[in-house]
Design a protein around this motif. Structure first.
Motif, mmCIF file in Angstrom:
data_model
loop_
_atom_site.group_PDB
_atom_site.id
_atom_site.type_symbol
_atom_site.label_atom_id
_atom_site.label_comp_id
_atom_site.label_asym_id
_atom_site.label_seq_id
_atom_site.Cartn_x
_atom_site.Cartn_y
_atom_site.Cartn_z
ATOM 1 N N ILE A 128 1.354 -17.384 -24.794
ATOM 2 C CA ILE A 128 0.049 -17.711 -25.332
ATOM 3 C C ILE A 128 -0.164 -16.942 -26.628
ATOM 4 C CG2 ILE A 128 -2.431 -17.478 -24.920
ATOM 5 C CD1 ILE A 128 -1.951 -18.236 -22.082
ATOM 6 N N ALA A 129 -0.274 -17.713 -27.682
ATOM 7 C CA ALA A 129 -0.315 -17.111 -29.019
ATOM 8 C C ALA A 129 -1.509 -16.189 -29.195
ATOM 9 C CB ALA A 129 -0.351 -18.221 -30.069
ATOM 10 N N GLU A 130 -2.619 -16.499 -28.515
ATOM 11 C CA GLU A 130 -3.829 -15.709 -28.693
ATOM 12 C C GLU A 130 -3.628 -14.224 -28.377
ATOM 13 O OE1 GLU A 130 -3.853 -18.743 -27.948
ATOM 14 O OE2 GLU A 130 -5.433 -19.632 -29.185
ATOM 15 N N TYR A 131 -2.619 -13.928 -27.563
ATOM 16 C CA TYR A 131 -2.394 -12.519 -27.267
ATOM 17 C C TYR A 131 -1.839 -11.766 -28.468
ATOM 18 C CZ TYR A 131 -3.283 -13.056 -22.280
ATOM 19 O OH TYR A 131 -3.878 -13.272 -21.075
ATOM 20 N N ARG A 132 -1.292 -12.523 -29.406
ATOM 21 C CA ARG A 132 -0.710 -11.897 -30.584
ATOM 22 C C ARG A 132 -1.787 -11.518 -31.593
ATOM 23 N NH1 ARG A 132 3.654 -10.406 -29.941
ATOM 24 N NH2 ARG A 132 5.053 -11.433 -28.487
ATOM 25 N N GLN A 133 -2.748 -10.791 -31.151
ATOM 26 C CA GLN A 133 -3.799 -10.321 -32.038
ATOM 27 C C GLN A 133 -3.670 -8.815 -32.148
ATOM 28 O OE1 GLN A 133 -6.091 -12.249 -33.520
ATOM 29 N NE2 GLN A 133 -5.427 -14.178 -32.584
ATOM 30 N N GLN A 134 -4.485 -8.263 -32.992
ATOM 31 C CA GLN A 134 -4.360 -6.830 -33.172
ATOM 32 C C GLN A 134 -5.546 -6.087 -32.582
ATOM 33 O OE1 GLN A 134 -3.692 -6.278 -37.308
ATOM 34 N NE2 GLN A 134 -1.594 -7.045 -37.143
ATOM 35 N N ASN A 135 -5.260 -4.898 -32.106
ATOM 36 C CA ASN A 135 -6.312 -4.001 -31.641
ATOM 37 C C ASN A 135 -7.199 -4.570 -30.538
ATOM 38 O OD1 ASN A 135 -5.476 -2.152 -33.531
ATOM 39 N ND2 ASN A 135 -6.775 -3.079 -35.110
ATOM 40 N N LEU A 136 -6.642 -5.438 -29.716
ATOM 41 C CA LEU A 136 -7.419 -5.928 -28.595
ATOM 42 C C LEU A 136 -7.284 -4.970 -27.433
ATOM 43 C CD1 LEU A 136 -6.569 -9.706 -28.532
ATOM 44 C CD2 LEU A 136 -8.424 -8.488 -29.655
ATOM 45 N N PRO A 137 -8.386 -4.507 -26.892
ATOM 46 C CA PRO A 137 -8.285 -3.648 -25.720
ATOM 47 C C PRO A 137 -7.924 -4.490 -24.494
ATOM 48 C CG PRO A 137 -10.437 -3.424 -26.817
ATOM 49 C CD PRO A 137 -9.770 -4.652 -27.339
ATOM 50 N N ILE A 138 -6.651 -4.510 -24.162
ATOM 51 C CA ILE A 138 -6.180 -5.285 -23.016
ATOM 52 C C ILE A 138 -5.292 -4.399 -22.154
ATOM 53 C CG2 ILE A 138 -4.900 -7.311 -22.235
ATOM 54 C CD1 ILE A 138 -5.440 -8.721 -24.722
ATOM 55 N N VAL A 139 -5.382 -4.593 -20.849
ATOM 56 C CA VAL A 139 -4.458 -3.961 -19.921
ATOM 57 C C VAL A 139 -3.905 -5.045 -19.015
ATOM 58 C CG1 VAL A 139 -4.321 -2.460 -17.909
ATOM 59 C CG2 VAL A 139 -5.527 -1.687 -19.937
ATOM 60 N N ALA A 140 -2.618 -4.998 -18.752
ATOM 61 C CA ALA A 140 -2.015 -6.019 -17.893
ATOM 62 C C ALA A 140 -1.638 -5.424 -16.550
ATOM 63 C CB ALA A 140 -0.782 -6.604 -18.563
ATOM 64 N N ILE A 141 -1.820 -6.205 -15.504
ATOM 65 C CA ILE A 141 -1.374 -5.781 -14.192
ATOM 66 C C ILE A 141 -0.259 -6.722 -13.753
ATOM 67 C CG2 ILE A 141 -2.037 -5.586 -11.766
ATOM 68 C CD1 ILE A 141 -4.672 -4.532 -12.583
#
Lengths: 332, 332
Positions: free
Chosen positions: B130-143
């Motif tokens: 998913i291209a949208e994840y290729r953003q910068q400085n997004l506070p994301i955590v994956a489980i």
DNA sequence: TTGTACGCGTTATCAC
DNA sequence: GTGATAACGCGTACAA
């Protein structure tokens, strides 16, 4: 650089904010050249419209609150899951809260509603006497919960479920039947108990109901169940108020050396897809969750658009025929 | 009358908007008389501050998105439940989405993040590319999910879990061990498979892995499981990729006349509280969900405040010793 | 101790 | 076809 805003796009494209907004929302007349220009600027800057600013203007958030006692229980998990899917299809997203026995948390969520953060609310919690519900014109729908006269309730035919379960147990020869239910007096779940009690009485049997609330730790539930066996040495059947109780009761009974269904009959309530497949031997009353959630969403939308609705929506139940209520099972 | 705003309260109390705002937020110096005055006006008008307006000003929503493949499965249900509780304690509320195999839905939720509707995101879905994840400085955590190099992953020791489960089965004499897992190649869950395969190979055994994704209908899962038995008449053990698969496999096996653990050994993965109590006989690998969710929240907060974090956080697993992996159980 | 004026980012209104 | 301006409801410098 901070996140670009409408104005940045406008400057970049050499047009006004209005024009950019028009492109964004496909409104009004625009030359193709302008449209292309603006779209280029948007992608060059990586612009995304700010939803919050939109919400402020529209006084609508497209957010629905869902308040449940817990979401880790299969029943509430499936409930939440279905509601989320159906609301999403209608353009809403969902703010979810498990209010685990915490009235202040429930009040906090209600204040969000009153603060225009959500457009509507679906409640399935069991805290009582919360003054915040005494507001006017709040789009709220309750599932298995009585809030006040103005708020519609969606429920399964709890009374009939209680009757059906109890009758089946008695038909199989059970005489010492114990029931489990929740402590909240104004919950429609009490109708399960009423159905149970009326059938017991009609058969000249003494009924006994134990309280096991949704949102207590599992170890506590097991203790309470163990106590049931301790206090009722002659127990021969349990009509559990929900499937989790029923499943736990099966384990506790087996630990105590009771064989199901030969020594003890069990019927549950809820009939979630998970339990029906993980524990298909458990006879249980099925709530038509799919229909109930369909209706909950419809009714909520009706309320949000200011329409009047009925006060109560009762859905027919069916039975999942397992083997935990058939003592002659092993003879077949 | 429309919902009152700050200005209405101010007029009603005979003060300025600023003063009302100060009372609301306990800021600055105010005379007790003014405070009482304003509070009176607030309750008389039934005023509630508009959260959306606040959000716009603060460019912060105190909302966290949680994106999971499903929430009706016990594992994800408990995960969501724990995350909600912990985030709530920190002042956040939760927007939840089950993206059931629907990449466009996942993208839609991501756009919310980019549109400043949520302050951060916790992802446990399995859609890929998913291209949208290729953003910068997004506070994301994956489980349990790999997104890209910038996004930290919280997971249990999947490899060791796979090794442990497979070794136990082999120790009990199993030779034809089938494994189930998901189709997503970049999921850390594949490490369970790697652990399984390495042990099988070390013991000169042929392994076979079947794909059963999370978000397919239960009936489909049962079909797939049935097919496993159909294609592997000599099967003597299953290492299921999760407990739901394991529980369903137990049912399918019994339907086919196989007795567990005498004809077939089973070990699951996840060890949720629910399954440990509803199906305590199921031996399974326990993920420390409590620790994992604690950490997920901490890491997310760290990211939101701009701090650097590690890329990967692996939590030790333990084993729930049931009886489904002990063929001599009945001899004790 | 209290008030004025501006800004948060967007859309609606009206003018050109 | 396009642009300037006000408005959504609140918080905060700055002034008084």
């Amino acid at each position: 650089m901070p996140t670009p805003k409408l104005e940045d796009v406008a400057r970049h494209a050499g047009v006004s904010k209005t024009t950019v907004s028009r492109v964004l929302n496909n409104r009004g007349y625009l030359s193709q050249k302008t449209i292309d220009n603006v779209n280029l600027a948007i992608s060059e800057l990586g612009y995304h419209p700010n939803i919050v600013a939109r919400q402020l203007l529209k006084t609508k958030t497209n957010l629905i609150g869902i308040l449940l006692p817990t979401i880790s229980d299969p029943f509430f998990g499936e409930l939440a899951s279905l509601l989320e899917k159906k609301l999403y299809k209608k353009g809403y997203k969902v703010i979810i809260g498990n209010s685990t026995n915490d009235a202040s948390k429930e009040i906090d969520y209600l204040n969000q509603l009153l603060s225009k953060q959500v457009d509507g609310l679906i409640v399935g919690t069991h805290n009582q006497n919360i003054a915040e519900y005494r507001q006017q014109n709040l789009p709220i729908v309750a599932i298995d919960r009585i809030i006040n006269d103005d708020i519609p309730i969606i429920e399964s035919d709890n009374y009939k479920g209680g009757v059906l379960a109890t009758e089946r147990l008695i038909d199989q020869g059970a005489k010492n039947i114990v029931h489990t239910n929740v402590s909240q007096k104004e919950s429609p779940m009490q109708k399960r108990r009423l159905g149970y009690e009326s059938v017991m009485e009609a058969n000249n049997l003494d009924g006994k109901t134990y309280i096991i609330d949704f949102d207590i730790p599992i170890t506590k539930k097991l203790d309470l169940l163990d106590q049931i066996f301790e206090e009722n040495p002659n127990i021969d059947a349990i009509f559990a108020g929900n499937d989790t109780d029923a499943a736990f009761a099966m384990q506790v009974a087996q630990t105590r050396g009771l064989s199901i269904p030969n020594d003890l009959l069990i019927i549950g309530y809820d009939g979630t897809e998970l339990i029906r497949n993980v524990l298909p031997q458990l006879t249980t009353i099925i709530q038509p969750l799919d229909n109930m959630t369909d209706l909950a969403v419809d009714i909520l939308e009706a309320r949000m658009s200011g329409k009047q609705t009925k006060k109560e929506y009762i859905h027919p139940i069916t039975i999942w025929e397992g083997t935990t209520d058939k003592p002659d099972y092993n003879l077949n």
